[in-house]
Design an enzyme around this catalytic site. Structure first.
Site, PDB file in Angstrom:
ATOM      1  N   THR A  38       0.823  -1.225   0.000  1.00 51.16           N
ATOM      2  CA  THR A  38       0.000   0.000   0.000  1.00 51.16           C
ATOM      3  C   THR A  38       0.856   1.275   0.000  1.00 51.16           C
ATOM      4  O   THR A  38       0.317   2.373  -0.047  1.00 51.16           O
ATOM      5  CB  THR A  38      -1.007   0.030   1.178  1.00 51.16           C
ATOM      6  OG1 THR A  38      -0.309  -0.214   2.394  1.00 51.16           O
ATOM      7  CG2 THR A  38      -2.102  -1.004   1.004  1.00 51.16           C
ATOM      8  N   ARG A  39       2.178   1.149   0.031  1.00 47.50           N
ATOM      9  CA  ARG A  39       3.038   2.337  -0.128  1.00 47.50           C
ATOM     10  C   ARG A  39       2.995   2.876  -1.561  1.00 47.50           C
ATOM     11  O   ARG A  39       3.402   4.004  -1.810  1.00 47.50           O
ATOM     12  CB  ARG A  39       4.488   1.997   0.238  1.00 47.50           C
ATOM     13  CG  ARG A  39       4.709   1.675   1.696  1.00 47.50           C
ATOM     14  CD  ARG A  39       4.416   2.857   2.609  1.00 47.50           C
ATOM     15  NE  ARG A  39       5.258   4.006   2.340  1.00 47.50           N
ATOM     16  CZ  ARG A  39       6.505   4.176   2.799  1.00 47.50           C
ATOM     17  NH1 ARG A  39       7.034   3.263   3.564  1.00 47.50           N
ATOM     18  NH2 ARG A  39       7.207   5.253   2.496  1.00 47.50           N
ATOM     19  N   HIS A  40       2.514   2.047  -2.490  1.00 44.94           N
ATOM     20  CA  HIS A  40       2.493   2.479  -3.901  1.00 44.94           C
ATOM     21  C   HIS A  40       1.286   3.373  -4.143  1.00 44.94           C
ATOM     22  O   HIS A  40       0.142   2.916  -4.146  1.00 44.94           O
ATOM     23  CB  HIS A  40       2.522   1.257  -4.821  1.00 44.94           C
ATOM     24  CG  HIS A  40       3.824   0.519  -4.723  1.00 44.94           C
ATOM     25  ND1 HIS A  40       4.984   1.016  -5.268  1.00 44.94           N
ATOM     26  CD2 HIS A  40       4.161  -0.629  -4.089  1.00 44.94           C
ATOM     27  CE1 HIS A  40       5.993   0.194  -4.994  1.00 44.94           C
ATOM     28  NE2 HIS A  40       5.507  -0.812  -4.275  1.00 44.94           N
ATOM     29  N   SER A  95     -11.416  -4.807   6.708  1.00 52.61           N
ATOM     30  CA  SER A  95     -11.362  -4.057   7.963  1.00 52.61           C
ATOM     31  C   SER A  95     -11.290  -4.989   9.171  1.00 52.61           C
ATOM     32  O   SER A  95     -11.969  -6.017   9.221  1.00 52.61           O
ATOM     33  CB  SER A  95     -12.635  -3.200   8.075  1.00 52.61           C
ATOM     34  OG  SER A  95     -12.721  -2.636   9.359  1.00 52.61           O
ATOM     35  N   ALA A 140      -1.236  -0.552 -16.301  1.00 52.04           N
ATOM     36  CA  ALA A 140      -0.149  -1.453 -16.711  1.00 52.04           C
ATOM     37  C   ALA A 140       1.219  -0.850 -16.414  1.00 52.04           C
ATOM     38  O   ALA A 140       2.158  -1.564 -16.061  1.00 52.04           O
ATOM     39  CB  ALA A 140      -0.280  -1.774 -18.199  1.00 52.04           C
ATOM     40  N   ARG A 160       9.146  -4.803  -6.372  1.00 57.53           N
ATOM     41  CA  ARG A 160       8.701  -5.852  -5.445  1.00 57.53           C
ATOM     42  C   ARG A 160       8.961  -7.274  -5.934  1.00 57.53           C
ATOM     43  O   ARG A 160       8.782  -8.213  -5.148  1.00 57.53           O
ATOM     44  CB  ARG A 160       7.206  -5.675  -5.165  1.00 57.53           C
ATOM     45  CG  ARG A 160       6.842  -4.301  -4.627  1.00 57.53           C
ATOM     46  CD  ARG A 160       7.586  -3.955  -3.359  1.00 57.53           C
ATOM     47  NE  ARG A 160       7.108  -2.691  -2.785  1.00 57.53           N
ATOM     48  CZ  ARG A 160       7.467  -2.257  -1.589  1.00 57.53           C
ATOM     49  NH1 ARG A 160       8.312  -2.952  -0.840  1.00 57.53           N
ATOM     50  NH2 ARG A 160       7.012  -1.098  -1.133  1.00 57.53           N
TER      51      ARG A 160
HETATM   52  C1  LIG Z   1      13.374  -3.537  -0.750  1.00 63.16           C
HETATM   53  C2  LIG Z   1      12.567  -2.371  -0.239  1.00 63.16           C
HETATM   54  C3  LIG Z   1      12.776  -1.912   1.036  1.00 63.16           C
HETATM   55  C4  LIG Z   1      12.050  -0.815   1.536  1.00 63.16           C
HETATM   56  N1  LIG Z   1      12.282  -0.403   2.805  1.00 63.16           N
HETATM   57  C5  LIG Z   1      11.586   0.647   3.294  1.00 63.16           C
HETATM   58  C6  LIG Z   1      11.789   1.121   4.627  1.00 63.16           C
HETATM   59  O1  LIG Z   1      12.592   0.589   5.379  1.00 63.16           O
HETATM   60  N2  LIG Z   1      11.041   2.166   5.073  1.00 63.16           N
HETATM   61  C7  LIG Z   1      10.139   2.799   4.251  1.00 63.16           C
HETATM   62  O2  LIG Z   1       9.511   3.763   4.697  1.00 63.16           O
HETATM   63  N3  LIG Z   1       9.915   2.369   3.014  1.00 63.16           N
HETATM   64  C8  LIG Z   1      10.601   1.325   2.495  1.00 63.16           C
HETATM   65  N4  LIG Z   1      10.362   0.890   1.230  1.00 63.16           N
HETATM   66  C9  LIG Z   1       9.309   1.551   0.466  1.00 63.16           C
HETATM   67  C10 LIG Z   1       9.875   2.507  -0.602  1.00 63.16           C
HETATM   68  O3  LIG Z   1      10.708   3.475  -0.024  1.00 63.16           O
HETATM   69  C11 LIG Z   1       8.725   3.213  -1.334  1.00 63.16           C
HETATM   70  O4  LIG Z   1       8.020   4.065  -0.464  1.00 63.16           O
HETATM   71  C12 LIG Z   1       7.727   2.254  -1.919  1.00 63.16           C
HETATM   72  O5  LIG Z   1       8.362   1.187  -2.549  1.00 63.16           O
HETATM   73  C13 LIG Z   1       6.841   2.989  -2.927  1.00 63.16           C
HETATM   74  O6  LIG Z   1       7.535   3.123  -4.142  1.00 63.16           O
HETATM   75  P1  LIG Z   1       7.832   4.503  -4.857  1.00 63.16           P
HETATM   76  O7  LIG Z   1       8.614   5.409  -3.984  1.00 63.16           O
HETATM   77  O8  LIG Z   1       8.433   4.189  -6.189  1.00 63.16           O
HETATM   78  O9  LIG Z   1       6.444   5.232  -5.001  1.00 63.16           O
HETATM   79  P2  LIG Z   1       5.073   4.904  -5.748  1.00 63.16           P
HETATM   80  O10 LIG Z   1       4.031   5.395  -4.829  1.00 63.16           O
HETATM   81  O11 LIG Z   1       5.014   3.513  -6.222  1.00 63.16           O
HETATM   82  O12 LIG Z   1       5.107   5.922  -6.954  1.00 63.16           O
HETATM   83  C14 LIG Z   1       5.647   5.586  -8.241  1.00 63.16           C
HETATM   84  C15 LIG Z   1       6.593   6.670  -8.694  1.00 63.16           C
HETATM   85  O13 LIG Z   1       5.870   7.902  -8.780  1.00 63.16           O
HETATM   86  C16 LIG Z   1       6.731   8.979  -8.390  1.00 63.16           C
HETATM   87  N5  LIG Z   1       6.169   9.629  -7.192  1.00 63.16           N
HETATM   88  C17 LIG Z   1       5.070   9.237  -6.495  1.00 63.16           C
HETATM   89  N6  LIG Z   1       4.807  10.093  -5.498  1.00 63.16           N
HETATM   90  C18 LIG Z   1       5.790  11.029  -5.550  1.00 63.16           C
HETATM   91  C19 LIG Z   1       6.080  12.173  -4.780  1.00 63.16           C
HETATM   92  N7  LIG Z   1       5.347  12.534  -3.733  1.00 63.16           N
HETATM   93  N8  LIG Z   1       7.135  12.918  -5.141  1.00 63.16           N
HETATM   94  C20 LIG Z   1       7.910  12.594  -6.192  1.00 63.16           C
HETATM   95  N9  LIG Z   1       7.709  11.500  -6.967  1.00 63.16           N
HETATM   96  C21 LIG Z   1       6.655  10.738  -6.646  1.00 63.16           C
HETATM   97  C22 LIG Z   1       8.094   8.376  -8.075  1.00 63.16           C
HETATM   98  O14 LIG Z   1       8.871   8.430  -9.245  1.00 63.16           O
HETATM   99  C23 LIG Z   1       7.748   6.943  -7.741  1.00 63.16           C
HETATM  100  O15 LIG Z   1       8.818   6.043  -7.945  1.00 63.16           O
HETATM  101  C24 LIG Z   1      11.080  -0.179   0.719  1.00 63.16           C
HETATM  102  C25 LIG Z   1      10.869  -0.663  -0.583  1.00 63.16           C
HETATM  103  C26 LIG Z   1      11.592  -1.740  -1.066  1.00 63.16           C
HETATM  104  C27 LIG Z   1      11.321  -2.229  -2.467  1.00 63.16           C
END
Ligand SMILES: Cc1cc2nc3c(=O)[nH]c(=O)nc-3n(C[C@H](O)[C@H](O)[C@H](O)COP(=O)(O)OP(=O)(O)OC[C@H]3O[C@@H](n4cnc5c(N)ncnc54)[C@H](O)[C@@H]3O)c2cc1C
Length: 247
Positions: free
Chosen positions: A87-89, A98, A193, A203
């Site tokens: 859900t970080r994406h 829930s 996609a 991932r």
């Molecule tokens: C192996 C691994 C370990 C991780 N460990 C941790 C950890 O310890 N702690 C932690 O908090 N997270 C961790 N993460 C999560 C990681 O930091 C990202 O938050 C998460 O993978 C979401 O991916 P994303 O940043 O590409 O953003 P997504 O939400 O997938 O967005 C896709 C792309 O859109 C762009 N984008 C989206 N929003 C913004 C914005 N606000 N500003 C600028 N560009 C944006 C970026 O280019 C981003 O790559 C980890 C992830 C991985 C794969």
């Protein structure tokens, strides 16, 4: 874990091609047949032309057209830890089961030991499993037996305590605080996609945790049926590339 397809854009790669051709055509692609839209693309058949164009777009980083096709997955039984990761994406839309409105009061805590309701990681039971940041290499059977016992006792006790608190009238939204992070959850998630490729970049990679990697591989299996040209190119040409940030 189970991943199933709920809904997806029909003819997704036709849509990608129409969107991409729109960018370079003097003609209006609306109302035009796909054959007409693709007339100038290399290839003897329409399928070959689609393969040419999709390969060209992905090779040159022209990812915008891949934002048009959408897909929705139903995911059953991942841990809350995996859910927190996926859900970080931010460009994926989620519905998450829930724990305020669903109370797991009919689960037998003894079954939790055997994998019901809480995900048991392989490192709890497999002596040969070596995870990231692990302090030792593979361990002997006795050590992993101890791990399994501690793990199973803990999750069984947690679920028992949760149910005891429910019996004492505590609301599910508060009683859930005692449950482990491995507690299973079901989700519905939708993405385009392009985003699916980005999720896979991050991932399905070796440094991601085993559970989210498994989830992502299941998503990719479904995607390979849905957008075969795109995900065939992704798997063969893109998946292990460097500089994977945001395709
Ligand atoms: C192996 C691994 C370990 C991780 N460990 C941790 C950890 O310890 N702690 C932690 O908090 N997270 C961790 N993460 C999560 C990681 O930091 C990202 O938050 C998460 O993978 C979401 O991916 P994303 O940043 O590409 O953003 P997504 O939400 O997938 O967005 C896709 C792309 O859109 C762009 N984008 C989206 N929003 C913004 C914005 N606000 N500003 C600028 N560009 C944006 C970026 O280019 C981003 O790559 C980890 C992830 C991985 C794969």
């Amino acid at each position: 874990m189970e991943v199933t397809l709920l809904e997806a854009t029909e003819d997704p790669e036709d849509l990608v091609c129409k969107a991409a051709r729109n960018d370079y055509s003097a003609e209006f692609v609306g109302g035009q047949s796909l054959e007409a839209t693709m007339e100038d693309v290399d290839g003897d058949t329409l399928e070959e032309k689609k393969e040419t164009l999709i390969g060209h777009l992905l090779k040159h980083g022209h990812y915008g057209p891949f934002e048009h096709p959408q897909i929705t997955f139903a995911v059953e039984g991942v841990s809350r830890s995996c859910m927190a990761q996926i859900t970080r994406h931010r460009h994926v839309s989620f519905d998450v089961q829930s724990m305020r409105y669903v109370s797991f009061d009919d689960v037998d805590p003894a079954d939790v030991r055997e994998g019901e309701m809480v995900v048991v990681p392989p490192s709890a039971t497999d002596p040969d499993w070596v995870g990231r940041n692990q302090k030792t290499d593979a361990v002997d059977e006795e050590t992993v037996g101890e791990r399994a016992e501690i793990f199973r006792d803990t999750i069984e006790n947690a679920v028992q305590s949760y149910q005891d608190l429910l019996d004492l009238g505590m609301p599910p939204e508060d009683a859930r605080f005692v449950l482990p992070i491995g507690t299973e959850v079901n989700m519905v998630m939708s993405m385009n996609a392009r985003m699916l490729m980005h999720v896979a970049d991050m991932r399905a990679a070796a440094d991601a945790q085993w559970e989210i990697r498994e989830l992502t591989e299941d998503l990719l299996d479904i995607a390979a049926e849905w957008c075969p040209l795109t995900f065939d190119y992704y798997e063969s040409e893109m998946k292990n590339r460097k500089n994977r940030l945001a395709p």
